[in-house]
Design a protein around this motif. Structure first.
Motif, PDB file in Angstrom:
ATOM      1  N   GLY A 176      22.485 -11.837 -22.982  1.00 43.61           N
ATOM      2  CA  GLY A 176      21.322 -12.651 -22.651  1.00 43.61           C
ATOM      3  C   GLY A 176      21.453 -13.197 -21.308  1.00 43.61           C
ATOM      4  O   GLY A 176      22.586 -13.713 -21.086  1.00 43.61           O
ATOM      5  N   CYS A 177      20.163 -13.322 -20.762  1.00 45.35           N
ATOM      6  CA  CYS A 177      20.314 -14.015 -19.254  1.00 45.35           C
ATOM      7  C   CYS A 177      20.725 -15.370 -19.463  1.00 45.35           C
ATOM      8  O   CYS A 177      19.939 -16.001 -20.245  1.00 45.35           O
ATOM      9  CB  CYS A 177      18.986 -13.599 -18.591  1.00 45.35           C
ATOM     10  SG  CYS A 177      19.057 -14.460 -16.713  1.00 45.35           S
ATOM     11  N   CYS A 180      18.329 -13.008 -12.186  1.00 46.04           N
ATOM     12  CA  CYS A 180      17.499 -13.182 -13.470  1.00 46.04           C
ATOM     13  C   CYS A 180      16.076 -12.536 -13.151  1.00 46.04           C
ATOM     14  O   CYS A 180      15.416 -12.628 -13.911  1.00 46.04           O
ATOM     15  CB  CYS A 180      17.142 -14.765 -13.413  1.00 46.04           C
ATOM     16  SG  CYS A 180      18.463 -15.559 -14.083  1.00 46.04           S
ATOM     17  N   ASP A 236      18.432 -21.360 -18.109  1.00 42.88           N
ATOM     18  CA  ASP A 236      17.942 -20.330 -19.193  1.00 42.88           C
ATOM     19  C   ASP A 236      16.776 -20.744 -19.727  1.00 42.88           C
ATOM     20  O   ASP A 236      16.722 -21.657 -20.715  1.00 42.88           O
ATOM     21  CB  ASP A 236      19.374 -20.520 -20.022  1.00 42.88           C
ATOM     22  CG  ASP A 236      19.316 -19.402 -21.084  1.00 42.88           C
ATOM     23  OD1 ASP A 236      18.221 -18.642 -21.414  1.00 42.88           O
ATOM     24  OD2 ASP A 236      20.353 -19.123 -21.747  1.00 42.88           O
ATOM     25  N   SER A 262      10.151 -19.452 -25.160  1.00 44.27           N
ATOM     26  CA  SER A 262       9.660 -18.360 -24.376  1.00 44.27           C
ATOM     27  C   SER A 262       8.420 -19.006 -23.364  1.00 44.27           C
ATOM     28  O   SER A 262       7.612 -19.561 -23.652  1.00 44.27           O
ATOM     29  CB  SER A 262       8.761 -17.275 -25.037  1.00 44.27           C
ATOM     30  OG  SER A 262       8.365 -16.536 -24.127  1.00 44.27           O
ATOM     31  N   GLY A 289      15.116 -18.911 -22.055  1.00 41.23           N
ATOM     32  CA  GLY A 289      15.095 -18.752 -23.653  1.00 41.23           C
ATOM     33  C   GLY A 289      15.675 -19.971 -24.368  1.00 41.23           C
ATOM     34  O   GLY A 289      15.415 -20.040 -25.788  1.00 41.23           O
ATOM     35  N   ARG A 290      16.478 -21.043 -23.743  1.00 41.87           N
ATOM     36  CA  ARG A 290      17.059 -21.881 -24.556  1.00 41.87           C
ATOM     37  C   ARG A 290      15.831 -22.962 -25.013  1.00 41.87           C
ATOM     38  O   ARG A 290      15.906 -24.019 -25.656  1.00 41.87           O
ATOM     39  CB  ARG A 290      18.132 -22.797 -24.076  1.00 41.87           C
ATOM     40  CG  ARG A 290      19.313 -21.602 -23.912  1.00 41.87           C
ATOM     41  CD  ARG A 290      20.430 -22.491 -23.284  1.00 41.87           C
ATOM     42  NE  ARG A 290      21.574 -21.710 -23.021  1.00 41.87           N
ATOM     43  CZ  ARG A 290      22.580 -21.700 -23.944  1.00 41.87           C
ATOM     44  NH1 ARG A 290      22.471 -22.248 -24.806  1.00 41.87           N
ATOM     45  NH2 ARG A 290      23.786 -20.905 -23.721  1.00 41.87           N
ATOM     46  N   ALA A 345      13.225 -14.573 -18.678  1.00 41.41           N
ATOM     47  CA  ALA A 345      14.222 -15.238 -19.543  1.00 41.41           C
ATOM     48  C   ALA A 345      15.120 -16.279 -18.636  1.00 41.41           C
ATOM     49  O   ALA A 345      15.520 -17.249 -19.270  1.00 41.41           O
ATOM     50  CB  ALA A 345      15.223 -14.134 -20.013  1.00 41.41           C
ATOM     51  N   CYS A 346      15.240 -16.296 -17.529  1.00 42.04           N
ATOM     52  CA  CYS A 346      15.827 -17.287 -16.591  1.00 42.04           C
ATOM     53  C   CYS A 346      15.509 -17.250 -15.315  1.00 42.04           C
ATOM     54  O   CYS A 346      14.597 -16.430 -14.827  1.00 42.04           O
ATOM     55  CB  CYS A 346      17.421 -16.727 -16.890  1.00 42.04           C
ATOM     56  SG  CYS A 346      17.909 -15.482 -16.165  1.00 42.04           S
TER      57      CYS A 346
END
Length: 316
Positions: free
Chosen positions: A32-33, A51, A126, A132, A128-129, A75-76
């Motif tokens: 994961g990025c 990224c 990040d 989306s 994704g944290r 994603a980042c």
């Protein structure tokens, strides 16, 4: 010799296992990025991985106050912080995550500590944290940062910095002064603002405070702001703020704390409003200074009430 041969066989038998562990760790970093990089609310130094497409500094929202987004993808995002000042500084940046349509989805706050004068530090967000940034089923070509020309999927919305030597330290190692001084998030209602100041003795000896904290207000460029009336207590601004206790001598033993309060209104009438981004605070006249970021919107009143120190636990 037999012992040496047995040792060689043992090492040979363990090599595949060790290799498998390395592959597993590497796979976890690539999966994961942002994996292994900064989580939301922190930042890392060093070289960040790619990224997404590199972004020019002229992209909408890509640069502000020495912080620049250098690459962004679904994603980042990657950014860099440059300290143009003359002292090491803790830099805090607020990023706004954008939807495919350009609307605000969320905000991420990153703090990069102790950036040396003239230095540039890299960091990563990040996405994704925090969910989306682009809804499922959205047209990939319309996603910000995808090279469609719509700009990055995240933008810099606010940048603040304080000298590292004066940064609040509500947690972690005890400052050299032996005192922690920091502000809380405050409260606002109908134009009235109240923000708490907290002082805690984390040292090894008793510290005595008596009276009111001392403040110097600063603008976004850290320049002193003149023309503000500092009031003893908050009664002239509003009643019931908890900032009107009389001054008293308080002996803080190690582990004990005290609190004060800042009280103001953002009433705007005739004249130029006063906005103080920073406040340099001293618990008592010769105490080490701590710089907080209260974002004081004093309106045109130009008044700030300051409460006397009282025990945090309410004891006399």
């Amino acid at each position: 010799m037999r012992h040496i041969e047995d040792l060689r066989k043992l090492l040979s038998a363990r090599r595949p296992v060790a290799a498998a562990v390395v592959v597993t760790v590497a796979a976890g970093l690539v999966a994961g990025c942002g994996s292994g990089a900064a989580t939301v609310g922190t930042a890392t130094s060093g070289t960040a991985g790619a990224c997404g497409a590199p972004l020019p500094s002229t992209a909408p929202g890509a640069a502000k106050g020495g912080v620049r987004i250098t690459a962004a993808g679904p994603a980042c995002a990657e950014y860099e912080v440059t300290n143009a000042g003359s002292v090491p500084s803790d830099v805090t940046a607020v990023f706004t995550v954008l939807s495919a349509a350009g609307g605000a989805l969320d905000t991420v706050t990153q703090t990069v500590p102790a950036v040396a004068p003239g230095a540039t530090v890299k960091g990563r967000i990040d996405l994704g944290r925090i969910g989306s940034a682009w809804p499922a089923g959205a047209d990939p070509a319309a996603r910000p940062g995808s090279g469609s020309g719509s700009g990055p999927g995240v933008k810099v919305t606010k940048v603040r910095s304080v000298p590292s030597a004066e940064a609040p330290q509500p947690a972690g190692p005890c400052p050299a002064s032996g005192l922690r001084l920091y502000a809380d998030d405050g409260d606002a209602a109908m134009g009235l603002r109240v923000m708490g100041l907290h002082l805690r003795n984390c040292g090894t000896s008793t510290v005595t405070v008596n009276g009111y904290p001392k403040l110097q207000l600063l603008d976004p460029e850290h320049r002193p702001i003149e023309g503000v009336r500092f009031l003893s207590g908050g009664a002239e601004i509003a009643a019931g703020t908890g900032a009107d206790n009389p001054p008293q001598e308080i002996a803080l033993k190690p582990g004990e704390g005290a609190r004060s309060a800042l009280v103001w209104r953002n009433t705007a009438q005739d004249g130029e409003p006063i906005n103080a981004t920073y406040a340099r605070v001293r618990a008592f006249p010769d105490a080490a200074p701590v710089m907080i970021i209260p974002e004081l919107d004093l309106g045109t009143t130009g008044r700030l009430g300051i409460g006397a120190w009282t025990r945090e636990d309410g004891r006399p």
